[in-house]
Write a protein that holds these residues in place. Structure first.
Motif, PDB file in Angstrom:
ATOM      1  N   LEU A  28      -3.519  16.946  -0.079  1.00 43.76           N
ATOM      2  CA  LEU A  28      -2.443  15.010  -0.752  1.00 43.76           C
ATOM      3  C   LEU A  28      -3.534  13.869  -1.343  1.00 43.76           C
ATOM      4  CD1 LEU A  28      -2.254  14.172   3.521  1.00 43.76           C
ATOM      5  CD2 LEU A  28      -0.501  15.926   2.077  1.00 43.76           C
ATOM      6  N   VAL A  29      -2.744  14.397  -2.295  1.00 47.31           N
ATOM      7  CA  VAL A  29      -3.342  13.363  -3.397  1.00 47.31           C
ATOM      8  C   VAL A  29      -2.869  11.603  -2.995  1.00 47.31           C
ATOM      9  CG1 VAL A  29      -2.760  14.962  -5.153  1.00 47.31           C
ATOM     10  CG2 VAL A  29      -0.719  12.841  -4.391  1.00 47.31           C
ATOM     11  N   GLU A  30      -3.319  10.389  -3.708  1.00 47.96           N
ATOM     12  CA  GLU A  30      -4.052   9.311  -3.360  1.00 47.96           C
ATOM     13  C   GLU A  30      -3.342   8.801  -4.611  1.00 47.96           C
ATOM     14  OE1 GLU A  30      -7.382   6.326  -1.243  1.00 47.96           O
ATOM     15  OE2 GLU A  30      -7.612   8.579  -2.119  1.00 47.96           O
ATOM     16  N   PRO A  31      -1.972   8.275  -4.327  1.00 50.64           N
ATOM     17  CA  PRO A  31      -1.533   7.281  -5.575  1.00 50.64           C
ATOM     18  C   PRO A  31      -1.736   6.328  -4.959  1.00 50.64           C
ATOM     19  CG  PRO A  31       0.504   8.351  -4.175  1.00 50.64           C
ATOM     20  CD  PRO A  31      -1.003   9.123  -2.843  1.00 50.64           C
ATOM     21  N   SER A  32      -2.326   5.200  -6.591  1.00 53.19           N
ATOM     22  CA  SER A  32      -2.808   4.143  -5.955  1.00 53.19           C
ATOM     23  C   SER A  32      -1.496   2.939  -6.609  1.00 53.19           C
ATOM     24  CB  SER A  32      -3.483   3.673  -7.968  1.00 53.19           C
ATOM     25  OG  SER A  32      -2.347   3.976  -9.376  1.00 53.19           O
ATOM     26  N   TYR A  33      -0.351   3.736  -6.089  1.00 51.42           N
ATOM     27  CA  TYR A  33       0.814   2.758  -5.711  1.00 51.42           C
ATOM     28  C   TYR A  33       1.371   3.036  -4.782  1.00 51.42           C
ATOM     29  CZ  TYR A  33       3.351   7.201  -7.354  1.00 51.42           C
ATOM     30  OH  TYR A  33       3.671   8.359  -7.405  1.00 51.42           O
ATOM     31  N   LYS A  34       1.159   3.897  -3.935  1.00 52.11           N
ATOM     32  CA  LYS A  34       1.742   3.785  -2.554  1.00 52.11           C
ATOM     33  C   LYS A  34       0.107   3.533  -1.718  1.00 52.11           C
ATOM     34  CE  LYS A  34       4.605   6.926  -3.907  1.00 52.11           C
ATOM     35  NZ  LYS A  34       5.288   8.658  -3.063  1.00 52.11           N
ATOM     36  N   ASP A  35       0.466   2.979   0.529  1.00 53.11           N
ATOM     37  CA  ASP A  35      -0.148   2.977   0.681  1.00 53.11           C
ATOM     38  C   ASP A  35      -0.597   4.149   1.432  1.00 53.11           C
ATOM     39  OD1 ASP A  35       1.813   2.509   1.599  1.00 53.11           O
ATOM     40  OD2 ASP A  35       1.656   0.286   2.822  1.00 53.11           O
ATOM     41  N   TYR A  36       0.085   5.241   1.250  1.00 55.06           N
ATOM     42  CA  TYR A  36      -0.128   6.119   2.231  1.00 55.06           C
ATOM     43  C   TYR A  36      -0.076   7.517   0.924  1.00 55.06           C
ATOM     44  CZ  TYR A  36       4.565   7.297   1.107  1.00 55.06           C
ATOM     45  OH  TYR A  36       5.979   7.123   0.069  1.00 55.06           O
ATOM     46  N   ARG A  37      -0.678   8.982   1.624  1.00 56.59           N
ATOM     47  CA  ARG A  37      -1.182   9.949   0.550  1.00 56.59           C
ATOM     48  C   ARG A  37       0.298  10.662   0.485  1.00 56.59           C
ATOM     49  NH1 ARG A  37      -6.103   8.952   3.332  1.00 56.59           N
ATOM     50  NH2 ARG A  37      -7.571   9.152   1.884  1.00 56.59           N
ATOM     51  N   ASP A  38       0.238  11.414  -0.545  1.00 53.25           N
ATOM     52  CA  ASP A  38       1.759  12.253  -0.399  1.00 53.25           C
ATOM     53  C   ASP A  38       1.124  13.824  -1.110  1.00 53.25           C
ATOM     54  OD1 ASP A  38       3.780  12.879  -1.027  1.00 53.25           O
ATOM     55  OD2 ASP A  38       4.523  11.054  -2.171  1.00 53.25           O
ATOM     56  N   LEU A 110      -3.150   8.133  -9.600  1.00 56.22           N
ATOM     57  CA  LEU A 110      -4.183   8.462  -9.041  1.00 56.22           C
ATOM     58  C   LEU A 110      -5.377   8.164  -8.222  1.00 56.22           C
ATOM     59  CD1 LEU A 110      -2.756  12.406  -8.881  1.00 56.22           C
ATOM     60  CD2 LEU A 110      -1.411  10.380  -7.390  1.00 56.22           C
ATOM     61  N   ARG A 111      -6.049   8.159  -7.443  1.00 55.27           N
ATOM     62  CA  ARG A 111      -6.733   7.850  -7.034  1.00 55.27           C
ATOM     63  C   ARG A 111      -8.314   8.362  -6.921  1.00 55.27           C
ATOM     64  NH1 ARG A 111      -4.979   2.583  -4.471  1.00 55.27           N
ATOM     65  NH2 ARG A 111      -4.248   4.127  -2.731  1.00 55.27           N
ATOM     66  N   GLY A 112      -7.414  10.009  -6.173  1.00 58.58           N
ATOM     67  CA  GLY A 112      -7.984  11.165  -5.780  1.00 58.58           C
ATOM     68  C   GLY A 112      -6.861  12.204  -4.988  1.00 58.58           C
ATOM     69  N   TYR A 113      -7.602  13.562  -4.535  1.00 57.79           N
ATOM     70  CA  TYR A 113      -7.120  13.648  -3.952  1.00 57.79           C
ATOM     71  C   TYR A 113      -8.086  14.928  -2.879  1.00 57.79           C
ATOM     72  CZ  TYR A 113      -9.545  18.344  -6.148  1.00 57.79           C
ATOM     73  OH  TYR A 113     -10.217  19.050  -6.214  1.00 57.79           O
ATOM     74  N   ASP A 114      -7.733  15.334  -1.600  1.00 58.32           N
ATOM     75  CA  ASP A 114      -8.305  16.321  -0.857  1.00 58.32           C
ATOM     76  C   ASP A 114      -7.602  17.077   0.303  1.00 58.32           C
ATOM     77  OD1 ASP A 114     -11.042  17.001   0.026  1.00 58.32           O
ATOM     78  OD2 ASP A 114     -11.939  15.005   0.386  1.00 58.32           O
ATOM     79  N   PHE A 115      -8.397  17.612   0.731  1.00 59.17           N
ATOM     80  CA  PHE A 115      -7.594  18.848   1.775  1.00 59.17           C
ATOM     81  C   PHE A 115      -8.042  18.484   3.054  1.00 59.17           C
ATOM     82  CE2 PHE A 115      -8.194  21.754  -2.467  1.00 59.17           C
ATOM     83  CZ  PHE A 115      -7.289  21.778  -2.751  1.00 59.17           C
ATOM     84  N   HIS A 116      -6.463  18.456   3.290  1.00 57.95           N
ATOM     85  CA  HIS A 116      -6.806  18.526   5.375  1.00 57.95           C
ATOM     86  C   HIS A 116      -6.124  19.197   6.385  1.00 57.95           C
ATOM     87  CE1 HIS A 116      -8.047  13.600   3.639  1.00 57.95           C
ATOM     88  NE2 HIS A 116      -6.889  14.348   2.460  1.00 57.95           N
ATOM     89  N   ARG A 120      -3.999  16.203  11.054  1.00 54.57           N
ATOM     90  CA  ARG A 120      -4.141  14.754  10.638  1.00 54.57           C
ATOM     91  C   ARG A 120      -3.432  14.636   9.451  1.00 54.57           C
ATOM     92  NH1 ARG A 120      -9.419  13.669   7.651  1.00 54.57           N
ATOM     93  NH2 ARG A 120      -8.776  11.482   8.263  1.00 54.57           N
ATOM     94  N   LEU A 121      -2.714  14.921   9.368  1.00 50.41           N
ATOM     95  CA  LEU A 121      -1.268  13.784   8.383  1.00 50.41           C
ATOM     96  C   LEU A 121      -0.213  13.105   9.014  1.00 50.41           C
ATOM     97  CD1 LEU A 121       0.657  17.542   7.885  1.00 50.41           C
ATOM     98  CD2 LEU A 121      -1.215  16.143   6.208  1.00 50.41           C
ATOM     99  N   PRO A 122      -0.565  13.116  10.232  1.00 46.42           N
ATOM    100  CA  PRO A 122      -0.284  12.109  10.564  1.00 46.42           C
ATOM    101  C   PRO A 122      -0.569  10.548  10.599  1.00 46.42           C
ATOM    102  CG  PRO A 122       0.701  13.355  12.595  1.00 46.42           C
ATOM    103  CD  PRO A 122      -0.254  13.990  11.189  1.00 46.42           C
ATOM    104  N   GLU A 123      -1.878  10.570  10.800  1.00 46.55           N
ATOM    105  CA  GLU A 123      -2.675   9.688   9.983  1.00 46.55           C
ATOM    106  C   GLU A 123      -3.345   9.052   8.427  1.00 46.55           C
ATOM    107  OE1 GLU A 123      -7.510  10.622  11.187  1.00 46.55           O
ATOM    108  OE2 GLU A 123      -5.972  11.645  12.231  1.00 46.55           O
ATOM    109  N   LEU A 124      -2.832   9.906   8.093  1.00 43.36           N
ATOM    110  CA  LEU A 124      -3.270  10.106   6.367  1.00 43.36           C
ATOM    111  C   LEU A 124      -1.458   9.892   5.496  1.00 43.36           C
ATOM    112  CD1 LEU A 124      -4.527  13.363   5.867  1.00 43.36           C
ATOM    113  CD2 LEU A 124      -5.647  10.624   6.219  1.00 43.36           C
ATOM    114  N   THR A 125      -0.183   9.712   6.300  1.00 46.23           N
ATOM    115  CA  THR A 125       1.380  10.097   5.677  1.00 46.23           C
ATOM    116  C   THR A 125       2.005   8.905   6.323  1.00 46.23           C
ATOM    117  OG1 THR A 125       1.781  10.817   4.032  1.00 46.23           O
ATOM    118  CG2 THR A 125       2.108  12.039   5.582  1.00 46.23           C
ATOM    119  N   ILE A 126       2.949   9.161   5.801  1.00 45.36           N
ATOM    120  CA  ILE A 126       4.381   8.264   6.662  1.00 45.36           C
ATOM    121  C   ILE A 126       5.110   9.233   7.333  1.00 45.36           C
ATOM    122  CG2 ILE A 126       4.565   6.579   4.948  1.00 45.36           C
ATOM    123  CD1 ILE A 126       7.094   8.491   3.792  1.00 45.36           C
TER     124      ILE A 126
END
Length: 159
Positions: A28-38, A110-116, A120-126
């Protein structure tokens, strides 16, 4: 524009990809323009195929050009603010250590990325993205391609 053309849908299209690490965690990437990972990906440009758009977006966002695999999911996902969307999800397969070392994230987006782990997806994205990713993981495992509406299998009433 004739009456028939006026009724035709003109959906936006977007394409994303699922990459996995050696223990089947999803990137999952962490976009700087969204409040969730994508997931890596983005909109399809005029004259561009969804697969080519996916590869272009990965190159732009992560600075790498791995082989993008088969189609896993097509999701019809209308959005009240943005209109109808058709979202394509492809299998990026294993993103090995060597490829991960070459990743250079697009700092302005992007602020960053990581593997999950999938759980854990429900707590990280929509929720609709969780449903799409989960369907993609299942499709990857069983060799299928899945059609979704709003991230869920459609139900049509029959007689």
């Amino acid at each position: 524009m004739n009456e028939h053309e006026a009724k035709m849908a003109h959906p936006r299209m977007a394409a994303g990809v699922l990459f996995f690490d050696e223990v089947d965690r999803v990137l999952l990437v962490e976009p700087s323009y969204k409040d969730y990972r994508d997931i890596p990906g983005g909109y399809v440009e005029r004259g561009e195929s969804p697969l080519r758009a996916c590869a272009r977006e990965v190159q732009e966002e992560l600075g790498i050009a791995p082989r993008i695999g088969r189609l896993l999911v097509v999701d019809w996902a209308p959005n009240p603010g943005e209109g109808d969307k058709v979202l394509y999800l492809f299998d990026g397969g294993l993103l090995g250590a060597e490829q991960r070392r070459r990743v250079r994230i697009q700092a302005d987006e992007l602020r960053g990325y990581d593997f999950h782990p999938a759980e854990r997806l429900p707590e990280l994205t929509i929720p609709r993205l969780v449903r799409r990713i989960t369907a993609g993981i299942r499709a990857r495992a069983d060799g299928s391609t899945v059609y979704l509406e709003h991230g869920e299998p459609p139900t049509l009433g029959g007689t």
